[in-house]
Design a protein around this motif. Structure first.
Motif, PDB file in Angstrom:
ATOM      1  N   ILE A   1      28.123  42.128  66.769  1.00  0.00           N
ATOM      2  CA  ILE A   1      28.340  42.526  68.144  1.00  0.00           C
ATOM      3  C   ILE A   1      27.638  43.702  68.382  1.00  0.00           C
TER       4      ILE A   1
ATOM      5  N   SER B   1      27.686  31.610  76.809  1.00  0.00           N
ATOM      6  CA  SER B   1      28.125  33.032  77.024  1.00  0.00           C
ATOM      7  C   SER B   1      28.200  33.221  78.533  1.00  0.00           C
TER       8      SER B   1
ATOM      9  N   TYR C   1      33.178  32.600  75.767  1.00  0.00           N
ATOM     10  CA  TYR C   1      32.436  31.431  75.927  1.00  0.00           C
ATOM     11  C   TYR C   1      32.889  30.347  76.675  1.00  0.00           C
TER      12      TYR C   1
ATOM     13  N   TRP D   1      35.440  45.230  72.621  1.00  0.00           N
ATOM     14  CA  TRP D   1      35.416  43.813  71.542  1.00  0.00           C
ATOM     15  C   TRP D   1      35.940  44.284  70.151  1.00  0.00           C
TER      16      TRP D   1
ATOM     17  N   ILE E   1      25.465  39.330  68.920  1.00  0.00           N
ATOM     18  CA  ILE E   1      25.546  39.023  70.350  1.00  0.00           C
ATOM     19  C   ILE E   1      25.661  40.150  71.106  1.00  0.00           C
ATOM     20  N   ARG E   2      25.196  40.397  72.258  1.00  0.00           N
ATOM     21  CA  ARG E   2      25.071  41.488  73.174  1.00  0.00           C
ATOM     22  C   ARG E   2      26.163  42.196  73.895  1.00  0.00           C
ATOM     23  N   VAL E   3      26.232  43.350  73.711  1.00  0.00           N
ATOM     24  CA  VAL E   3      27.109  44.038  74.684  1.00  0.00           C
ATOM     25  C   VAL E   3      26.167  45.402  75.386  1.00  0.00           C
TER      26      VAL E   3
ATOM     27  N   ILE F   1      30.076  38.209  77.385  1.00  0.00           N
ATOM     28  CA  ILE F   1      29.173  38.563  76.429  1.00  0.00           C
ATOM     29  C   ILE F   1      27.780  38.022  77.303  1.00  0.00           C
TER      30      ILE F   1
ATOM     31  N   LEU G   1      35.970  35.233  72.566  1.00  0.00           N
ATOM     32  CA  LEU G   1      34.586  35.981  72.998  1.00  0.00           C
ATOM     33  C   LEU G   1      34.392  35.304  74.720  1.00  0.00           C
TER      34      LEU G   1
END
Length: 313
Positions: A271, A194, A180, A236, A225-227, A4, A178
């Motif tokens: 996401i 992340s 992290y 994801w 949160i980014r993809v 992430i 995820l």
């Protein structure tokens, strides 16, 4: 495992869109990059603020709900937003600015191991300005028309605080699902990143027993949160389902694609993809100046506009 890259945006509830615009645009110096509506309930505004183009990792978003009541603080909630500024000198600038403009704030302190200035907006949303020491998302762009000088402008989201009854449950979701990294831990607090060493994807989880928060104005609805791509989002979604969480499935929000799930404490995560972004239906020079609607709502524009209170310039 895919990584992430950091936060995408964070979404809150406001009672008054005009008051909200005055604070985030005129006081915090962010650009209002998109005026649109909640796609699931288009009678309410959905406002986005960020850098010049509303880059992923810089976006604060607000749903306007005029009848909403007060927030009653408690556990199992997202409870603070960190915003990155360039230097300790920036904290001094912001402290003086808050004093001049009557913004509720504390003294310069330390928060999640960062030099910090804690403050609240007029609806009680808790935030912290954090010294980034250069740790900003690489695509952040200065907003030349900001009320804040470039050398002190907010450079995106930093540490996000989540308060829960079951810290280990959320810790497991962040690390095992995820990817992290847990970078510190005490009996009642843990910090996760992340991208190890970077604040723009950092989450601090605090343990608190007691009643759950009752959300209202100034509360935080969800963290996105980014993809980087649609393909990563599919990956994801598979991980979320394999973990046993209920997924919304992939939703096309026009400005990005996303999915939603609640972890074991009830915290809502989104996401979201980086692209296509807010310039998909707007020119960079005029972002946030008029109501933009996704194509599937455009035919209802007159009805939607009739239900919204016009925004001030």
């Amino acid at each position: 495992m895919l990584k992430i890259p950091g936060h995408h945006h964070i979404s809150m509830i406001t009672k008054n869109a005009n008051q909200n615009s005055r604070f985030y645009r005129d006081v915090l110096g962010l650009r209002r990059v998109k005026v649109t509506v909640n796609q699931d309930e288009p009678s309410m505004y959905h406002l986005f603020y960020g850098d010049k183009t509303g880059s992923p990792g810089t976006e604060l978003s607000f749903f306007e709900i005029p009848p909403v009541g007060n927030t009653y603080r408690g556990t199992n909630a997202i409870t603070k937003i960190g915003l990155l500024v360039p230097s300790e000198a920036s904290l001094l600038y912001w402290k003086a600015r808050f004093e001049e403009l009557g913004v509720e704030h504390g003294g310069i302190t330390t928060y999640a191991n960062h030099p910090a200035l804690l403050f609240e907006d007029s609806e009680g949303l808790r935030m912290a300005l954090l010294v980034s020491h250069g740790a900003k998302v690489t695509h952040w762009q200065t907003w030349e028309k900001s009320a804040v000088p470039a050398e002190h402008q907010i450079q995106g989201m930093g540490t996000v605080e989540i308060t829960v009854r079951r810290l280990d449950k959320l810790a497991s979701t962040l690390t095992d699902m995820l990817g992290y990294t847990e970078v510190s831990r005490t009996d009642d607090e843990a910090i996760f990143q992340s991208i190890e060493g970077e604040a723009f994807g950092e989450i601090v989880v605090k343990y608190l027993d007691g009643p759950s928060e009752k959300p209202g104005r100034g509360s935080i609805h969800h963290l996105a949160i980014r993809v980087k791509s649609d393909e990563e989002l599919i990956y994801w979604e598979e991980q979320v389902r394999a973990r046993g969480f209920h997924s919304s499935g992939i939703v096309d929000r026009f400005y990005f694609k996303s999915l939603y799930f609640r972890e074991s404490n009830g915290i809502l995560f989104e996401i979201a993809t980086d692209e296509p972004g807010f310039t998909v239906d707007g020119d960079v020079d005029t972002l946030g100046e008029k109501l933009d609607l996704p194509p599937f709502l455009e035919e209802h524009r007159a009805e939607i506009e009739n239900k919204l209170i016009p925004l001030e310039d």
